[in-house]
Design an enzyme around this catalytic site. Structure first.
Site, short mmCIF file in Angstrom:
data_model
loop_
_atom_site.label_atom_id
_atom_site.label_comp_id
_atom_site.label_asym_id
_atom_site.label_seq_id
_atom_site.Cartn_x
_atom_site.Cartn_y
_atom_site.Cartn_z
N ARG A 67 7.96 4.36 -4.91
CA ARG A 67 8.03 3.14 -3.41
C ARG A 67 6.80 1.83 -3.95
NH1 ARG A 67 7.90 5.22 3.00
NH2 ARG A 67 5.58 5.61 1.98
N GLU A 119 11.83 2.87 14.15
CA GLU A 119 11.42 3.55 13.67
C GLU A 119 9.85 3.06 14.48
OE1 GLU A 119 10.17 2.80 10.03
OE2 GLU A 119 9.70 0.47 10.19
N ARG A 154 -8.20 -19.97 -1.27
CA ARG A 154 -7.01 -20.06 -0.56
C ARG A 154 -5.78 -21.48 -1.22
NH1 ARG A 154 -5.22 -21.54 4.27
NH2 ARG A 154 -4.45 -19.88 5.77
N TYR A 179 0.99 -1.17 -0.07
CA TYR A 179 -0.11 -0.08 -0.06
C TYR A 179 0.92 1.47 -0.11
CZ TYR A 179 0.90 1.10 5.54
OH TYR A 179 1.22 1.06 5.85
N LEU A 225 11.05 1.15 7.10
CA LEU A 225 10.71 1.71 5.97
C LEU A 225 11.57 2.75 5.31
CD1 LEU A 225 7.63 1.03 3.75
CD2 LEU A 225 6.87 2.78 5.28
N HIS A 231 -1.29 -20.94 0.01
CA HIS A 231 0.06 -20.49 0.45
C HIS A 231 0.93 -19.71 -1.34
CE1 HIS A 231 -1.14 -21.39 4.06
NE2 HIS A 231 -0.22 -20.20 4.54
N1 PDD Z 1 3.25 5.55 7.12
N2 PDD Z 1 8.05 3.66 9.30
C1 PDD Z 1 6.16 2.82 8.81
C2 PDD Z 1 6.53 1.49 9.57
C3 PDD Z 1 5.53 3.21 7.85
O1 PDD Z 1 4.24 3.03 8.24
C4 PDD Z 1 5.18 4.31 7.36
C5 PDD Z 1 4.00 4.90 6.76
C6 PDD Z 1 6.66 5.74 7.68
C7 PDD Z 1 6.77 7.17 6.54
O2 PDD Z 1 6.60 6.48 5.35
P1 PDD Z 1 6.30 7.65 4.61
O3 PDD Z 1 7.01 9.48 5.25
O4 PDD Z 1 6.50 7.58 3.37
O5 PDD Z 1 4.94 8.36 4.89
C8 PDD Z 1 7.70 5.11 8.22
C9 PDD Z 1 2.07 5.95 6.82
C10 PDD Z 1 1.48 7.01 6.86
C11 PDD Z 1 0.43 5.11 7.29
O6 PDD Z 1 0.49 3.23 7.75
O7 PDD Z 1 -0.44 4.79 7.42
#
Ligand code: PDD
Length: 287
Positions: free
Chosen positions: A52, A180, A100, A33, A205, A102
């Site tokens: 991305r 993170e 279904r 997503y 990420l 895997h």
């Molecule tokens: N989340 N790390 C994680 C695990 C994330 O899910 C996100 C983004 C980020 C920041 O990435 P970006 O700057 O590209 O939004 C870092 C989105 C916003 C969400 O899951 O809603």
């Protein structure tokens, strides 16, 4: 006016925006997503997010459901139909519907859905107070660089934060290193004024907001380094903040029981909050 969503080629009322029960996204979290901010009617960092998305799809060997140009048309049409000026657009692509089992199905067509949601713009009031984070053990898999819909550890971490009144949870690995946030990237400013964030790799990420804020920090002449930092170091830091497409640049004033700096958002966080706000309306905006 009721919300409109996009499901596999059709614009439909949100309440009837449905996918099949055997969609692999539903059964296996076999999908990816993106969340793109919409600010004053424009998409923020669209190219980075779509790059991305392509990368995540490629890593999971899911065929892109449509061309980049078609995707951009649908995103704009969805904004237009919803008259959305401030909020987010959510894009999800899964491996599709199949009985279904895997392994990858041989003949499934990837599913694509898009939804929009209202969200307020960056709020300067947060510069008065800041937010809190709590630390949680890193229990995620080894490919956190893929923006997969498989978010159970993140869901549990965020819930843990909410239950103690914190805004975010920071994952901390066995060595005490901060990976993170549950849905954000983590940053600190050390006692000697150096801006620090963890380098991209399989453990985190690669945030699109992170990349833009790094660039802005360079332009601002802020001393910075991409390196891992520990929870202990973060607790001793002068400042901390988080970034994401939905949180923008958000100052952190407490990590677990440790108050950061003087308990108020610091000067580097404030500068970058402001720089990112300007960026969202200028360079970062795509019509
Ligand atoms: N989340 N790390 C994680 C695990 C994330 O899910 C996100 C983004 C980020 C920041 O990435 P970006 O700057 O590209 O939004 C870092 C989105 C916003 C969400 O899951 O809603």
């Amino acid at each position: 006016m009721s919300r409109i969503s996009y499901v596999n080629g059709r614009y439909v009322p949100h309440r009837s925006a449905l996918v099949h029960v055997e969609d692999r996204g539903y059964q296996f979290a076999d999908g990816v997503y993106e969340v793109v901010a919409v600010h004053k009617g424009k998409l923020v960092d669209e190219q980075g997010h779509l790059d991305r998305l392509d990368r995540s799809l490629w890593e999971l060997r899911i065929a892109p459901p449509m061309s980049r140009s078609a995707l951009r048309v649908v995103m704009r049409e969805l904004l237009r139909r919803n008259r959305l000026r401030q909020g987010i657009i959510y894009i999800q692509v899964t491996r599709g519907v199949a009985r279904r089992d895997h392994p990858f199905p041989v003949d499934a067509t990837p599913s694509i859905v898009m939804t929009v949601a209202l969200k307020p713009p960056p709020d300067p009031l947060v510069l008065e107070t800041g937010k809190r984070v709590v630390s949680v053990p890193e229990i995620r898999w080894g490919r956190c660089d893929i923006k997969s819909t498989s978010l159970l550890p993140n869901v549990l971490a965020k819930q843990q934060a909410r239950e103690v009144g914190a805004y975010e949870a920071w994952f901390v690995d066995g060595q005490g290193v901060v990976s993170e946030g549950a849905s954000t990237n983590a940053w600190i400013v050390t006692r000697d004024g150096q801006l620090v964030t963890r380098p991209t790799g399989n453990e985190i990420l690669g945030g699109i907001t992170r990349a833009s804020v790094l660039e802005l920090a360079r332009k601002e002449g802020i001393e910075l380094i991409e390196r891992p930092f520990t929870l202990a170091e973060a607790k001793e830091a002068r400042e901390a903040f988080i970034t994401s497409a939905t949180s923008y640049v958000l100052p952190i004033v407490q990590i677990d029981d440790a108050v950061i700096g003087n308990g108020k958002p610091g000067s580097v966080s404030r500068r970058l909050f402001e720089a990112y706000r300007v960026y969202m309306e200028g360079e970062g905006a795509e019509a």
